[in-house]
Design a protein around this motif. Structure first.
Motif, mmCIF file in Angstrom:
data_model
loop_
_atom_site.group_PDB
_atom_site.id
_atom_site.type_symbol
_atom_site.label_atom_id
_atom_site.label_comp_id
_atom_site.label_asym_id
_atom_site.label_seq_id
_atom_site.Cartn_x
_atom_site.Cartn_y
_atom_site.Cartn_z
ATOM 1 N N ARG A 210 -60.746 -18.016 14.154
ATOM 2 C CA ARG A 210 -61.702 -16.904 14.179
ATOM 3 C C ARG A 210 -62.504 -16.801 12.879
ATOM 4 N NH1 ARG A 210 -58.169 -11.967 16.730
ATOM 5 N NH2 ARG A 210 -57.723 -12.944 18.733
ATOM 6 N N LEU A 211 -62.057 -17.502 11.848
ATOM 7 C CA LEU A 211 -62.765 -17.420 10.560
ATOM 8 C C LEU A 211 -63.966 -18.366 10.545
ATOM 9 C CD1 LEU A 211 -59.655 -17.565 8.203
ATOM 10 C CD2 LEU A 211 -61.052 -15.549 8.653
ATOM 11 N N GLY B 181 -52.617 -12.047 3.134
ATOM 12 C CA GLY B 181 -52.443 -10.867 3.990
ATOM 13 C C GLY B 181 -53.778 -10.321 4.478
ATOM 14 N N ALA B 182 -54.763 -10.296 3.564
ATOM 15 C CA ALA B 182 -56.090 -9.780 3.917
ATOM 16 C C ALA B 182 -56.741 -10.661 4.984
ATOM 17 C CB ALA B 182 -56.962 -9.720 2.671
ATOM 18 N N TYR B 183 -56.560 -11.973 4.861
ATOM 19 C CA TYR B 183 -57.093 -12.881 5.887
ATOM 20 C C TYR B 183 -56.354 -12.685 7.216
ATOM 21 C CZ TYR B 183 -60.285 -15.736 3.127
ATOM 22 O OH TYR B 183 -61.344 -16.173 2.393
ATOM 23 N N ASN B 184 -55.027 -12.562 7.093
ATOM 24 C CA ASN B 184 -54.223 -12.402 8.307
ATOM 25 C C ASN B 184 -54.645 -11.178 9.102
ATOM 26 O OD1 ASN B 184 -52.804 -14.684 7.824
ATOM 27 N ND2 ASN B 184 -50.987 -13.665 7.003
ATOM 28 N N LEU B 185 -55.021 -10.144 8.361
ATOM 29 C CA LEU B 185 -55.484 -8.924 9.021
ATOM 30 C C LEU B 185 -56.695 -9.217 9.909
ATOM 31 C CD1 LEU B 185 -55.695 -5.842 9.361
ATOM 32 C CD2 LEU B 185 -56.941 -5.770 7.218
ATOM 33 N N LYS B 186 -57.564 -10.084 9.402
ATOM 34 C CA LYS B 186 -58.783 -10.428 10.145
ATOM 35 C C LYS B 186 -58.477 -11.254 11.387
ATOM 36 C CE LYS B 186 -62.425 -10.935 6.654
ATOM 37 N NZ LYS B 186 -63.243 -11.994 6.045
ATOM 38 N N ILE B 187 -57.469 -12.115 11.286
ATOM 39 C CA ILE B 187 -57.305 -13.118 12.344
ATOM 40 C C ILE B 187 -56.120 -12.840 13.269
ATOM 41 C CG2 ILE B 187 -58.408 -14.950 11.000
ATOM 42 C CD1 ILE B 187 -55.644 -15.976 10.287
ATOM 43 N N ALA B 188 -55.459 -11.676 13.049
ATOM 44 C CA ALA B 188 -54.304 -11.392 13.897
ATOM 45 C C ALA B 188 -54.741 -10.662 15.168
ATOM 46 C CB ALA B 188 -53.309 -10.543 13.127
ATOM 47 N N GLN C 100 -62.305 -20.584 6.552
ATOM 48 C CA GLN C 100 -61.180 -21.422 6.991
ATOM 49 C C GLN C 100 -60.726 -22.346 5.873
ATOM 50 O OE1 GLN C 100 -61.114 -23.529 10.694
ATOM 51 N NE2 GLN C 100 -62.021 -21.823 11.813
ATOM 52 N N ALA C 101 -61.703 -22.931 5.163
ATOM 53 C CA ALA C 101 -61.368 -23.837 4.056
ATOM 54 C C ALA C 101 -60.566 -23.073 2.997
ATOM 55 C CB ALA C 101 -62.645 -24.410 3.456
ATOM 56 N N GLU C 102 -61.023 -21.834 2.681
ATOM 57 C CA GLU C 102 -60.341 -21.013 1.682
ATOM 58 C C GLU C 102 -58.943 -20.622 2.169
ATOM 59 O OE1 GLU C 102 -60.877 -20.406 -1.260
ATOM 60 O OE2 GLU C 102 -59.777 -18.571 -1.785
ATOM 61 N N ALA D 274 -47.318 -6.749 10.489
ATOM 62 C CA ALA D 274 -46.693 -7.827 11.242
ATOM 63 C C ALA D 274 -47.194 -9.171 10.737
ATOM 64 C CB ALA D 274 -47.002 -7.664 12.723
ATOM 65 N N ALA D 275 -48.502 -9.292 10.586
ATOM 66 C CA ALA D 275 -49.068 -10.580 10.207
ATOM 67 C C ALA D 275 -48.652 -10.989 8.800
ATOM 68 C CB ALA D 275 -50.586 -10.517 10.301
ATOM 69 N N THR D 276 -48.714 -10.052 7.860
ATOM 70 C CA THR D 276 -48.396 -10.406 6.479
ATOM 71 C C THR D 276 -46.918 -10.670 6.314
ATOM 72 O OG1 THR D 276 -50.099 -8.840 5.923
ATOM 73 C CG2 THR D 276 -48.839 -9.744 4.110
ATOM 74 N N ILE D 277 -46.107 -9.836 6.910
ATOM 75 C CA ILE D 277 -44.668 -10.015 6.764
ATOM 76 C C ILE D 277 -44.248 -11.313 7.440
ATOM 77 C CG2 ILE D 277 -42.423 -9.057 7.358
ATOM 78 C CD1 ILE D 277 -43.612 -6.305 6.837
#
Lengths: 197, 240
Positions: B136-137, B119-126, B142-144, B47-50
Motif C-alpha cells: 500500500r506504500l 510503528g508509524a508505517y505499520n499504522l498506515k499499512i495495517a 516501500q524502499a524506506e 496490534a501492528a506495532t506490537i
C-alpha cells in the motif's frame, strides 16, 4: 480551563481508549467556561444544566473527529454554541413554561429577554446585551464575556473573520445608541421633575 | 473604548457566581452509552506495532517496574484496555528490556526510534485485523520501509545470538532463583531480618508470577528486596 493543553490531549487519548474517568477529568477542566457561556443564553439554571449535558454528550460522541493539532477550547465552545442554538430552535423552554403555566393557571411568560431585562433594571448595559439579536449577542458574549479573540470566534462559529468584526461593530453601535437613548430619557425625566418643583 | 471596558467588566461580573452543580458530572458520565466514542484504529496500531516487535525480538524472563514500552505507548493503563491483556504488554516489555540490556543505552535509543518509525508505517499499512500490507506504500516509502525493517532484522539477529549465548534466565517466581539468596540470608542476617526478608520474597514471588506489576506495592517490594539483596551482593534490576 486550568489544565495544560498537553494534559488535555492525554485526557482525550484516554477517553478515546475508553476511559470514563479521563472524560470526567476533561469535563472538570472545561466545564466552568462552558457552563458560564450557556448561562448567558439560557437563563434558568435547570435548563442550562440540560444544555450542558447535551454539550458534553456531543463532545464525547465527536471527540474522535477532533483535530488535536488545533486548540481544544475553541473547538469545545463551537460544540457548545451549536447546542445552544439547537436548544433555542427546539424551543424547549417556551414549551415547558407554557405547559407549566397552563397547569398552574399562571399567565404565560412570553419572552426570556424581557424577564432578564427586568431583573437587570439597575444594570442597563447588561440588560441591553440581552436584548441584542442572537447573532450579535453571541459575539459580544464570546469576545467580552469569555475573552475569545476574533480569530477564535470565527473558528467557534465557523464564519469568516470579517463577519465576526462586522458583528462586533454592529453590536457596539446598537449598545451605544441604546445607551444614548437611555441617557436622554433619564435627562428628560430629571428635567420634568425639576420643572415640576 | 470605555463601552468595551464596561461590557467586559459587567459581563464577567455577572458570570462570577455561576458554576455548574457538582452532581451534573455524575449525571453526564452516567448518560454516556458504554463503548461510545472509542477510536477503532487505535487497536490496529497497537496490534501492528506490537506484532512487529514481538515477532522480531527474542523472548526472555523479565521482572521490572519501569515499563520501557511506556515510551512508545504512553502507559500500560492506556494500552491494556485496547490491546487486550497485561500479559501481552508485559511480553512486549520483556522483549524491550532484554534488548536494552544487550544493546547498551546509545544503541538502544536508536533501536527504540527505529521501532517507533516502523510503528508509524505499520499504522498506515495495517488492515482492520492488524495484518500488514507494505504494497500500500508508494515506491519511495516501500524502499524506506524495507530499509527500516532490514535494520530491525539485523538487531534481531544480534539479540537472538545474545539470548542463545546467555542461556535461559531463571524466572523470578521460581524456586531456583531464590534458593541461593535465601540460604545466604539465613546465614548472614539476624533472625528478625531473615523473617522480614522471607516475607518480602514470598510476596514478591506472587507478583512476579502474575499481574499487578504496575502496583505501587510491587515497586515498594522491589526496593525493599534490593536493600537486602544488596547486602548479599545481588540486585534485581528492571529487566533481570
Amino acid at each position: 480551563m486550568t489544565k495544560h493543553p498537553v494534559e488535555c490531549t492525554q485526557l482525550i487519548e484516554l477517553t478515546l481508549a475508553g476511559s470514563r474517568e479521563a472524560f470526567g477529568e476533561l469535563y472538570e477542566a472545561t466545564v466552568e467556561d462552558v457552563y458560564k457561556a450557556v448561562r448567558f443564553f439560557v437563563s434558568a439554571p435547570s435548563d442550562a444544566e440540560d444544555v450542558v449535558q447535551e454539550i458534553y454528550m456531543e463532545v464525547h460522541r465527536s471527540l474522535g473527529r477532533y483535530d488535536r493539532s488545533r486548540p481544544l477550547r475553541p473547538w469545545l465552545m463551537g460544540v457548545a454554541m451549536r447546542q445552544i442554538q439547537s436548544h433555542r430552535r427546539k424551543g424547549w423552554r417556551q414549551l415547558r413554561i407554557r405547559l407549566k403555566a397552563e397547569q398552574s393557571g399562571l399567565s404565560i411568560e412570553e419572552d426570556f429577554a424581557r424577564e432578564v431585562v427586568e431583573r437587570l433594571a439597575n444594570r442597563p448595559l447588561l440588560a441591553a446585551v440581552h436584548t441584542l439579536p442572537f447573532k450579535l449577542k453571541q459575539v459580544v458574549i464570546l469576545h467580552y464575556g469569555q475573552e475569545y479573540s476574533q480569530e477564535e470566534i470565527a473558528a467557534i462559529l465557523d464564519i469568516p473573520l470579517g463577519t465576526v468584526k462586522s458583528r462586533i461593530y454592529a453590536a457596539l453601535q446598537k449598545l451605544r445608541r441604546k445607551h444614548r437613548a437611555d441617557t436622554i430619557r433619564i435627562g428628560k425625566v430629571e428635567d420634568l421633575h425639576e420643572s415640576g418643583t | 473604548m470605555s463601552l468595551e471596558h464596561d461590557l467586559r467588566s459587567s459581563l464577567q461580573e455577572e458570570a462570577e457566581g455561576w458554576s455548574a452543580p457538582p452532581e451534573l458530572k455524575g449525571r453526564i458520565l452516567k448518560a454516556i452509552p458504554p463503548g461510545e466514542g472509542r477510536r477503532p484504529q487505535m487497536k490496529k496500531w497497537w496490534a501492528a506495532t506490537i506484532l512487529a516487535a514481538v515477532l522480531l525480538l527474542p523472548t526472555g524472563a523479565y521482572a521490572g517496574y519501569h515499563y520501557l514500552a511506556d515510551g512508545i505507548y504512553g502507559s500500560a493503563e492506556q494500552v491494556v484496555p485496547e490491546f487486550g491483556t497485561q500479559q501481552g504488554y508485559d511480553k512486549l516489555e520483556a522483549k524491550l528490556q532484554q534488548a536494552k540490556e544487550r544493546l547498551g543505552s546509545e544503541e538502544f535509543t536508536a533501536f527504540m526510534t527505529l521501532l517507533e518509525e516502523i510503528g508509524a508505517y505499520n499504522l498506515k499499512i495495517a488492515d482492520a485485523e492488524g495484518k500488514l500490507h507494505p504494497q500500500r506504500l508508494s515506491a519511495d516509502e516501500q524502499a524506506e520501509y524495507n530499509r527500516l525493517t532490514g535494520e530491525l532484522a539485523s538487531y534481531a539477529e544480534r539479540l537472538e545470538d545474545g539470548a542463545a549465548a546467555e542461556g535461559a534466565v531463571p524466572a523470578l517466581d521460581g524456586d531456583a532463583f531464590w534458593a541461593e539468596p535465601l540460604a545466604k540470608a539465613e546465614r548472614s542476617f539476624t533472625a528478625e531480618e531473615f523473617a522480614d526478608f522471607k516475607k518480602c520474597v514470598d510476596e514478591f514471588r506472587t507478583y512476579a508470577s502474575g499481574t499487578g506489576k504496575t502496583d505501587a506495592r510491587y515497586t515498594e517490594l522491589l526496593e525493599q528486596l534490593n536493600e537486602y539483596l544488596g547486602r548479599l551482593g545481588i540486585r534485581i534490576a528492571p529487566g533481570s
